[in-house]
Every structure is written in C-alpha cells, then in structure tokens.
Design a protein around this motif. Sequence first.
Motif, mmCIF file in Angstrom:
data_model
loop_
_atom_site.group_PDB
_atom_site.id
_atom_site.type_symbol
_atom_site.label_atom_id
_atom_site.label_comp_id
_atom_site.label_asym_id
_atom_site.label_seq_id
_atom_site.Cartn_x
_atom_site.Cartn_y
_atom_site.Cartn_z
ATOM 1 N N SER A 106 1.010 -1.269 0.117
ATOM 2 C CA SER A 106 0.021 -0.009 -0.164
ATOM 3 C C SER A 106 0.994 1.237 0.197
ATOM 4 N N TRP A 107 2.256 1.075 0.521
ATOM 5 C CA TRP A 107 3.048 2.111 0.650
ATOM 6 C C TRP A 107 3.308 2.550 -1.052
ATOM 7 N N PHE A 108 3.907 1.429 -1.759
ATOM 8 C CA PHE A 108 4.194 1.920 -2.974
ATOM 9 C C PHE A 108 3.049 1.890 -4.318
ATOM 10 N N ARG A 109 2.007 1.824 -3.619
ATOM 11 C CA ARG A 109 0.763 1.975 -4.490
ATOM 12 C C ARG A 109 0.767 3.599 -4.664
ATOM 13 N N THR A 110 0.806 4.263 -3.504
ATOM 14 C CA THR A 110 0.871 5.899 -3.919
ATOM 15 C C THR A 110 2.053 6.177 -4.496
ATOM 16 N N ARG A 111 3.387 5.739 -4.014
ATOM 17 C CA ARG A 111 4.269 6.273 -4.339
ATOM 18 C C ARG A 111 4.689 5.861 -6.031
#
Lengths: 430, 244
Positions: free
Chosen positions: B156-161
């Motif tokens: 979920s962190w890399f989903r926005t990044r």
Amino acid sequence: MYIILSVLYILPMNTLEKLQILSSAARYDASCASSGSKRESASAGFGNASQSGICHSWADDGRCISLLKILLSNDCRYDCAYCVNRSSHPVQRASFTAKEVVDLTLGFYRRNYIEGLFLSSAVMQSPDVTMERMVRVVEVLRREEQFGGYIHLKIIPGCSSELVRKAGLYADRVSVNIELPSQVSLQRLAPQKEKAAILEPMALVGREIASNLVERQMSRKAPRFAPAGQSTQMIIGASPENDFQILRLSQGLYKKMNLKRVYYSAYVPVSDDNRLPVLTSPPLLREHRLYQADWLLRFYGFSAEEILSDDLPFLDETFDPKTAWALRHPEFFPVEINRADYATLLRVPGIGVTSARRIIAARRFSAITPEGMKKIGVVMKRAKYFITSTERAFEKVDQNPLRIRQQLLLGEVAVVPPSRQLVLPGLYLS
Amino acid sequence: MKRYLYDGTSESLFSAISWILEEEAEPEKVLLTEQGLELFEEGFFIKANTGQAELLFQRLCQRAPDSAYTITLFMLAEKRGMESSLLRYVSLAFAHGDKVNGYLTHPAVRDIVSIAKRAGRELHRMKGLLRFEELQDGAYFAKMEPDHNLIQPLASWFRTRLRAQNWFLYDVKRRTAACWSNGMLQFGTIDKFYIPALSEDEKRVQLLWQTFFRTIALQDRKNPGLQKSNMPMKYWKYLTEMQT
C-alpha cells in the motif's frame, strides 16, 4: 576499473563518466536529509515525499544515501582554497545536460534507489547562468514529468532573487552554504565569495518561508515554498575559529534566519594550499561533538553560552557536551525523576528527548523505580550519577563532580583518541 | 490459572480476546494459548467468530487508535506464545486509551510495544531498501526476505508512490506476492517461480547506480561498522549496489 572497461561498448560513455566525476565532486556536501516535507504527486504523475524521510542505502563511510547527490557542473570559476573543484585544481571537468539529470533521477526513483534529487553546482559563467540552469532541471522534473519526489536545491550565492523564489517553489528544501564560520576566513580562503551574497538569499528564503506559512493558512491551495525549510553547511577545521564562535553562529542562524539545520563537515584535506592547516586526518570527533551541541541547541533548550564560554571555547573531547555541562553544574543535581518537569529531565545526561517523554508517560501509571528506568530505555550508565527516584539515590554514588568524572571515564568504553590539528607556526596571524 | 485456547488464526485470537474481555472479571488472571501445542491440554476452546473479532478491532480503533496501530504492527511479527500479553494489553488499552503505550513498566505493554516497534522499524527500513528491476514488458519487480510479514503495508506504500508503473513484490520466504497492475492491487501466493527476463536498459541503470554508490562515499572516512549497523548484512542479498 575492470567494470568500467567492460561496459564501454554498451554504454554511451558520457553519462557514466559524468556521474562519476559529478557525484564524487558532490560528496563533500553533508546533507542528505529527505524529511520534513509531505508531498502528494499530481494525479498524472508519481512519487511522493514522506514526512519522516527515508534512507535508501548507506555508503562505505556509513553515511545515509537518500538523495541522488550530484553537481550539475564542476567547472568552477571560483578558486576557494578548501574546495576540490577550485579553478586552479587540475581535476577533470564535466557538466550534465538537464535531460541527463532528469533521466537519472527518474530511472533511480522508479527502482526505489532514492528519495529524490539533491542538485548543486559549481559556479559556471556567472551565478545567474548557473542558477537558471539548475532551476530549469527541477522545472522539467516537476512540470513535464510530474515528479512528486523530494528535491533539495542549492542556491548559488549572488544569483537574482527572482531565481531564488523560483527555486523555492519547485524544491522541498533549499540551502545556501555559509562555507566558513567567519567573514575573515571567508576572505582568506574564498576571496570571490562575499558574506553579504551568502546571507542575503538566506534571509530572503527565511522571509518567503514565513510569509508562505501565512498564505497557506488562508488558502490550502496556495503553492508551497520550500516546505522542508532551508539548511546550510560549514567546514570545520579549515579555519581557526573556535567551537564557541561556531555554536554562537549556529544559534544566530536558527533564531534569526529560521533555519532547519546547520551541517558541520570535518575538513577533508583536498589541497596543499599554504593557507590551509595540515591535518593528519579529518577532525571527526570535533565534528561529532559539534553535532551533539547543535542538538542541545535545537531540542534540549540549551543556549550556546551555557555550553561554552570565552574561558572555555572548545568542546570537551572526552565527554559529550551535556555530560560536560552537568559536571560543571553539580548544584542542579540530583534530579528527582518522579517529579521533575520535562525541561529538567532533558538536562540529565543519559536521558534524551524520547526517554524524557517516556518517563512522563510512565509515571502517570506508577512511580518509576530503577528497574523501570532501564525498561524505559534510559542510559543508566551515565544517568545514575545524576538522578534519584522517590528520594532514593539509584546507586550509592557520591555526588562529587571529580569522582563522577573519574567513574564516567572508567565506564566509557574505548575513548577515541582525538585527532590533533597540526598548525604551522605563524599561519593564522592574519 | 484458568486457560483459554484458540485455533492459531488471527480471527480466532481476536474472537477469544473479545470473549474473555466480556466474560472474565479479571482478564489479567487468565491465560490464552494456541491449541494443540501440548499433548494433554486443558482449557476452554473458543471458536473463531469473524464478526466478533472485527467488532473488537473497530471498538479499539475508536477507543485507542494508537494502540490499534500498535497491534496491527505486532501482528506483522507473526509471534507465537504471546497471546496472554496481547490479551492484557488490549484490556489495558480499553481501560486507559492511547496512554497505555506509555505504560512501559508493565511487562505485557512492554512486550507488545517492543515487538510492534521492531516490526515498524523493519517496515520503515524496507521502504528504503526494496529494489525494483525493470522487466522486458516494462513492469518492475522486487524480491525481499524480511523478518516480518510486510507485504501488505509495503504494497500500500508503493501503491501511492509508484502508481504510474506496474510492479510486483515477492516475499521469497513466505512465497507471497503483491501485484499492482493498471490501477489494481492484488495479493496472492506463488508456488513455482521463474525469474522473468530483464529489460535491455536495466543493466545500464544498475551500473550507473553502483557507480554512484561507490563514488559518493568519502574514502577518508570509511566506516564499515556504521554502515552495517544501519544496513544489516541480511538485507544485502537483494541490494543492487551490493552485487559487484
């Protein structure tokens, strides 16, 4: 060398070689912070900035790598004695094009190597030309590529205020390097740089950040100006200033210019110019003590005048500055940890910001015992000489500062031998 | 001491905690352990009840949001044998609210908070240390072997990044994977795995990064001890810059 040779035929020679030259030229910049900014990317773009900052790797010198730290060019007009890129120094020169920097940044960011870009530069034809080219790079990143990652942009002293403003609108953090702790040293070692040219953009950035905060309060849509603030850096050990002068300078910068950070960089001998001291190794312990003192200024409520004085102008190399202060002020101790307020707890050696907060949180539930202190994470090795718990001293230690000094020294594992600075006689008689 | 048992799943664990908190006057004085660890075990078995488990967690999120986050991190550690500590922690969280995380002199609070902190630290570390490689079809691929089960929060962190590119995360030890493709995030397990071909550009960018990594270090200040304490060697296996 083997690796470089083996790929010569696949690689367009230029970018790799330039990267080698321009990252090795940028490594003397101490800052690599990526914290203090929370940025969401535009819906079409990618990348964001995290409030806490993220380190992506650690280099062989143990320093964190969080940003792609490079110079746009190392082709410098100036001839500052302490700098590897000075015009009289026979190093290989190179300059990136804007596209090369943009491609490197995006390629690295997509692979999660970096948090963003830290772009600095040597002074090319003029400060304005240089700054304009740097601003152009970040403009492409933000506008055309919709890049939302962290950007730290160096301001070239002497460039127009218009460019400074533009830089602040694209970058998360901007910085102007103060280079040396006094006007006299600056004149001697960097005759082409002027104090006014350094302080002016610093003050401008400070004002813009302050007025931007007001604007942002009125409208959330107002563009941000350097949301992660501004920082600066000075070289330690290349000029004769004492620690007291340096700390007072930092204190002034924090108070008057509203700086986020002052970085200290131990002078690494890069030249045998006779205006510079001869060092056997960079003064790393001195740099470390200055950072500790800097933390006392920013987070512990100390003032420079409490840490040092004209009679005591250098930081103690055997003790950290807080322990040294505590040993000079036996009247302040012992501190009763179940009653003392936050500011008082912070003054105890071995208790930091985190453990002071934890002590206050934990004593809401019950009185804290010596065992409890260890569980909380206080460094009892140092703290035990300075505290009592419900009127009971932690160990039978007598509060004689001389004795404590001795015991602390015995307990200290491996005291680092201080690196002495060799000063040639007659050198600093300017 | 009275003993309760659960079946080893997290639903069952939270159902049991919820049941005990309602039925027992003094939850500090009971034990909660996984079923089937001992040959002759005695105790009340509590069946999983997803609704009850979710309700407990929702109530906790309202009463003490910081503690709820601490428990989320604690669960990433997949620790066994600390169920009784967790039970006491939850009971204290309902009694004191978010202040409970400051009660570090209580052994149960200290157990839960310190494990959650370790998981949180690794999560933060992996946000920096994960390395993607570009594949032939333009998607990006990252392998990892973290101590904690971090695939969900990392994804979920890399989903926005990195939302503008397609990517995969693969946890080699747990054989779980996350896939972000055309705006959709999916999780799954993988039994057989082959390494897809890298894009033509990939080796060139890796070499640029390795070069940067070497030249940015100040040779006069080499400090391998500090480097290893910040970036333990267990993570080096998948770090591009360490593959030379």
